[in-house]
Every structure is written in structure tokens, then in C-alpha cells.
Motif scaffolding. Structure first.
Motif, short mmCIF file in Angstrom:
data_model
loop_
_atom_site.label_atom_id
_atom_site.label_comp_id
_atom_site.label_asym_id
_atom_site.label_seq_id
_atom_site.Cartn_x
_atom_site.Cartn_y
_atom_site.Cartn_z
N ALA A 108 0.84 -1.21 0.00
CA ALA A 108 0.00 0.00 0.00
C ALA A 108 0.87 1.26 0.00
N PHE A 109 1.96 1.22 0.75
CA PHE A 109 2.87 2.38 0.78
C PHE A 109 3.52 2.60 -0.58
N LEU A 110 3.93 1.52 -1.23
CA LEU A 110 4.54 1.66 -2.56
C LEU A 110 3.52 2.18 -3.58
N LEU A 111 2.28 1.72 -3.47
CA LEU A 111 1.24 2.24 -4.37
C LEU A 111 0.98 3.72 -4.10
N TRP A 112 1.02 4.11 -2.83
CA TRP A 112 0.82 5.52 -2.51
C TRP A 112 1.98 6.36 -3.07
N LEU A 113 3.21 5.85 -2.97
CA LEU A 113 4.35 6.58 -3.55
C LEU A 113 4.22 6.69 -5.07
N LEU A 114 3.74 5.65 -5.70
CA LEU A 114 3.52 5.70 -7.15
C LEU A 114 2.45 6.74 -7.49
N LEU A 115 1.39 6.77 -6.70
CA LEU A 115 0.35 7.78 -6.90
C LEU A 115 0.91 9.18 -6.65
N LEU A 116 1.78 9.31 -5.68
CA LEU A 116 2.40 10.60 -5.37
C LEU A 116 3.23 11.11 -6.55
N VAL A 117 3.93 10.21 -7.20
CA VAL A 117 4.77 10.60 -8.34
C VAL A 117 3.92 11.02 -9.53
N PHE A 118 2.86 10.25 -9.80
CA PHE A 118 2.08 10.52 -11.01
C PHE A 118 0.97 11.55 -10.82
N CYS A 119 0.38 11.60 -9.63
CA CYS A 119 -0.73 12.52 -9.40
C CYS A 119 -0.68 12.99 -7.95
N TRP A 120 0.21 13.92 -7.66
CA TRP A 120 0.44 14.31 -6.26
C TRP A 120 -0.76 14.96 -5.58
N PRO A 121 -1.63 15.73 -6.28
CA PRO A 121 -2.79 16.27 -5.55
C PRO A 121 -3.74 15.17 -5.04
N LEU A 122 -3.95 14.14 -5.86
CA LEU A 122 -4.80 13.04 -5.45
C LEU A 122 -4.18 12.26 -4.29
N ALA A 123 -2.86 12.10 -4.32
CA ALA A 123 -2.17 11.40 -3.24
C ALA A 123 -2.26 12.19 -1.94
N LEU A 124 -2.12 13.49 -1.99
CA LEU A 124 -2.23 14.30 -0.77
C LEU A 124 -3.67 14.31 -0.26
N LEU A 125 -4.64 14.31 -1.16
CA LEU A 125 -6.04 14.25 -0.74
C LEU A 125 -6.33 12.91 -0.06
N ALA A 126 -5.79 11.83 -0.61
CA ALA A 126 -5.97 10.52 0.01
C ALA A 126 -5.31 10.48 1.38
N LEU A 127 -4.16 11.11 1.51
CA LEU A 127 -3.45 11.13 2.79
C LEU A 127 -4.24 11.91 3.84
N VAL A 128 -4.93 12.96 3.43
CA VAL A 128 -5.71 13.76 4.37
C VAL A 128 -7.04 13.09 4.71
N LEU A 129 -7.68 12.47 3.71
CA LEU A 129 -9.01 11.90 3.93
C LEU A 129 -8.98 10.53 4.60
N TYR A 130 -7.85 9.82 4.59
CA TYR A 130 -7.79 8.47 5.16
C TYR A 130 -8.18 8.44 6.64
N PRO A 131 -7.66 9.32 7.50
CA PRO A 131 -8.09 9.27 8.91
C PRO A 131 -9.56 9.61 9.11
N ILE A 132 -10.10 10.49 8.29
CA ILE A 132 -11.51 10.86 8.41
C ILE A 132 -12.40 9.68 8.02
N VAL A 133 -12.06 9.01 6.93
CA VAL A 133 -12.83 7.84 6.50
C VAL A 133 -12.70 6.73 7.54
#
Length: 65
Positions: free
Chosen positions: A3-28
């Protein structure tokens, strides 16, 4: 680890979506927590009822004929 490697891949290709996922994960996680607790409770109740219903069969099976 995957999951961490997939998040890093998402961060490289689409960093706004990765940061949004990082912020929304604790809320969800907080929103889903009550449903997980209800699921654990329902599973425990069904296990308890199953054990209570099977108790006479276990007692009779253990008694010599």
C-alpha cells in the motif's frame, strides 16, 4: 508495504490526489469505525448463540450410552 509503494507511485504521477488521500484516510477511518464495532459485536453474539445452541449436543455426545 504494498500500500505504501502504491501511494508513492500515486504521489509521483498525481500528487494532488495522493495528498487528498493522505488527508481523507483518517476521516474515513473514523467514519467506518462504528460499523466495524457493530460487525464485531454481531459476530460475537452469533458465535455465543451458536455455542449455546450446540451445548446440549456436546453434553449428550460426551455422556456414555
Amino acid at each position: 508495504m504494498v500500500a505504501f509503494l502504491l501511494w508513492l507511485l500515486l504521489l509521483v504521477f498525481c500528487w494532488p490526489l495522493a495528498l487528498l488521500a493522505l488527508v481523507l484516510y483518517p476521516i474515513v477511518w473514523l467514519l467506518v469505525l462504528p460499523f466495524r464495532l457493530v460487525g464485531i459485536t454481531v459476530t460475537a453474539v452469533f458465535s455465543f448463540l451458536g455455542a449455546m445452541l450446540m451445548l446440549p449436543a456436546r453434553v449428550l455426545r460426551g455422556r456414555p450410552a
